[in-house]
Design a protein around this motif. Structure first.
Motif, mmCIF file in Angstrom:
data_model
loop_
_atom_site.group_PDB
_atom_site.id
_atom_site.type_symbol
_atom_site.label_atom_id
_atom_site.label_comp_id
_atom_site.label_asym_id
_atom_site.label_seq_id
_atom_site.Cartn_x
_atom_site.Cartn_y
_atom_site.Cartn_z
ATOM 1 N N ALA A 100 0.814 -1.217 0.000
ATOM 2 C CA ALA A 100 0.000 0.000 0.000
ATOM 3 C C ALA A 100 0.847 1.266 0.000
ATOM 4 O O ALA A 100 0.551 2.224 -0.730
ATOM 5 N N GLU A 101 1.905 1.284 0.818
ATOM 6 C CA GLU A 101 2.725 2.495 0.914
ATOM 7 C C GLU A 101 3.430 2.809 -0.403
ATOM 8 O O GLU A 101 3.711 3.977 -0.703
ATOM 9 N N VAL A 102 3.720 1.752 -1.186
ATOM 10 C CA VAL A 102 4.397 1.952 -2.457
ATOM 11 C C VAL A 102 3.401 2.316 -3.556
ATOM 12 O O VAL A 102 3.615 3.264 -4.327
ATOM 13 N N THR A 103 2.294 1.594 -3.649
ATOM 14 C CA THR A 103 1.312 1.897 -4.697
ATOM 15 C C THR A 103 0.677 3.268 -4.490
ATOM 16 O O THR A 103 0.205 3.883 -5.459
ATOM 17 N N MET A 134 10.196 -3.631 -9.462
ATOM 18 C CA MET A 134 10.766 -4.966 -9.285
ATOM 19 C C MET A 134 9.822 -5.720 -8.360
ATOM 20 O O MET A 134 9.745 -5.425 -7.166
ATOM 21 N N THR A 135 9.078 -6.660 -8.925
ATOM 22 C CA THR A 135 8.091 -7.403 -8.147
ATOM 23 C C THR A 135 8.154 -8.883 -8.510
ATOM 24 O O THR A 135 8.775 -9.272 -9.503
ATOM 25 N N GLY A 136 7.451 -9.675 -7.721
ATOM 26 C CA GLY A 136 7.325 -11.093 -8.018
ATOM 27 C C GLY A 136 6.067 -11.399 -8.802
ATOM 28 O O GLY A 136 5.800 -12.559 -9.121
ATOM 29 N N ARG A 137 5.291 -10.357 -9.136
ATOM 30 C CA ARG A 137 4.026 -10.549 -9.865
ATOM 31 C C ARG A 137 3.908 -9.486 -10.954
ATOM 32 O O ARG A 137 3.492 -8.356 -10.683
ATOM 33 N N PRO A 138 4.259 -9.828 -12.188
ATOM 34 C CA PRO A 138 4.190 -8.850 -13.276
ATOM 35 C C PRO A 138 2.796 -8.252 -13.466
ATOM 36 O O PRO A 138 2.671 -7.106 -13.904
ATOM 37 N N GLY A 139 1.742 -9.009 -13.137
ATOM 38 C CA GLY A 139 0.387 -8.513 -13.311
ATOM 39 C C GLY A 139 -0.143 -7.716 -12.148
ATOM 40 O O GLY A 139 -1.326 -7.336 -12.131
ATOM 41 N N SER A 140 0.684 -7.407 -11.180
ATOM 42 C CA SER A 140 0.265 -6.642 -10.005
ATOM 43 C C SER A 140 0.069 -5.178 -10.351
ATOM 44 O O SER A 140 0.421 -4.721 -11.444
ATOM 45 N N THR A 141 -0.473 -4.429 -9.408
ATOM 46 C CA THR A 141 -0.687 -2.992 -9.619
ATOM 47 C C THR A 141 0.619 -2.290 -9.953
ATOM 48 O O THR A 141 0.694 -1.502 -10.904
ATOM 49 N N LEU A 142 1.656 -2.570 -9.181
ATOM 50 C CA LEU A 142 2.946 -1.922 -9.405
ATOM 51 C C LEU A 142 3.551 -2.375 -10.731
ATOM 52 O O LEU A 142 4.128 -1.571 -11.474
ATOM 53 N N GLY A 143 3.414 -3.667 -11.027
ATOM 54 C CA GLY A 143 3.993 -4.202 -12.255
ATOM 55 C C GLY A 143 3.353 -3.635 -13.509
ATOM 56 O O GLY A 143 4.044 -3.320 -14.484
#
Length: 328
Positions: A109-112, A128-137
């Protein structure tokens, strides 16, 4: 109380299992390097400002280390805590910067929460995440996939494999940028002047050598007695022996004295010419001090004559000088 053999075996098995899992996580990263990595490198290489690295919790610790690695390898970077960024520290980010955000889930949450603010500033975002389909990705301009099959933690909860993978991928990014910039060992040393590494890379022979009246020197044809007195007076364990033009003809050392004593019973009639080492090890003043260490170690000697372009002695370097300076 010492652990039983059964417990010791179980502990080692657990450690080996952890290492195997984390090793597999790093190996899997090879298949995840794609165009996103290329875009991330291009964005950073084109950046006119700094790379602002951010992350929360364990990812934050990795982000801090990555910022430090980038900064010391030619890419200006610093870490910003995402929680503090939303409360004023976002002012540290300018339109010329690039943001690199780490979050294993991609949903921290703090990053998004920073996404709308970064978009308004028009700051490029690398995630840099472990889930390319995430909000950040999905909202990043470039995505680095640091996903792992499982954590090394047997509960699959504590960040272990994921932080190891992120750390390794961050190092890969930093090294790729280092090589793209043509970053040299001397460049690295300039950002580490206070440490032993900087000393090894920056100090040159001329910075440490004894010169002027501290240079042990006798002319060819001198009685051995004069050479011994010069060695004793200067305390460097050797003396240069020079010809009529002032060029180095050889050296006489403590080791030569031991050999002389074995060969001659009466030293009063011995000339230094007859017992000196020819032509003698020498080095130039602009050579790195670390190279002098290598030459001394390979030759098994403790002192060197420093000569100019005409082979005239201008200084003397002793292993003690290298030790006291922190080069070794």
């Amino acid at each position: 109380m010492p652990a039983s053999s059964g417990l010791t075996s179980a502990l080692r098995e657990s450690a080996l299992r952890t290492l195997h899992i984390e090793q597999a996580a790093i190996n899997d990263l090879k298949e995840k390097l794609d165009e996103g990595f290329d875009r991330a490198c291009s964005l950073i290489l084109a950046c006119q400002g700094r790379v602002v690295v951010t992350g929360m919790g364990k990812s934050g610790h990795i982000a801090g280390k990555l910022a430090a690695t980038l900064a010391s390898t030619g890419t200006p970077a610093f870490f910003v805590h995402p929680g503090e960024a939303s409360h004023g520290d976002l002012g540290m980010i300018t339109r010329t910067d690039v943001v690199l955000a780490l979050s294993n889930s991609g949903e921290t949450a703090e990053v998004t929460a920073l996404l709308p603010l970064l978009k308004r500033l028009g700051v490029p975002l690398i995630s840099m995440t472990g889930r390319p389909g995430s909000t950040l990705g999905t909202h990043a301009d470039a995505h680095l996939d640091s996903g792992v099959a499982r954590e090394a933690c047997p509960l699959d909860l504590a960040p272990t494999s994921s932080t190891t993978a992120a750390l390794a991928l961050g190092d890969a990014l930093a090294v790729a940028l280092l090589e793209a910039r043509g970053f040299t060992a001397e460049d690295f040393a300039l950002s580490h002047p206070g440490g032993s590494l900087g000393k090894r890379l920056l100090l040159r022979v001329k910075d440490l050598m004894h010169s002027g009246e501290r240079l042990p020197k006798v002319p060819l044809g001198s009685p051995l007695r004069d050479a011994l007195l010069e060695i004793t007076r200067q305390g460097l364990g050797f003396t240069c022996v020079v010809d009529d033009d002032g060029r180095l003809a050889g050296v006489y050392t403590d080791g030569d004295l031991r050999r002389t004593l074995d060969e001659y019973h009466d030293l009063r009639s011995v000339s230094v010419d007859a017992v000196m080492t020819r032509p003698g090890k020498r080095i130039r003043p602009d050579v790195l001090a670390a190279e002098a260490v290598r030459l001394m170690e390979d030759s098994r000697i403790t002192a060197l004559a420093v000569v100019d372009e005409h082979e005239r002695p201008i200084g003397a370097l002793h292993m003690h000088d290298l030790l006291s300076s922190g080069v070794i």
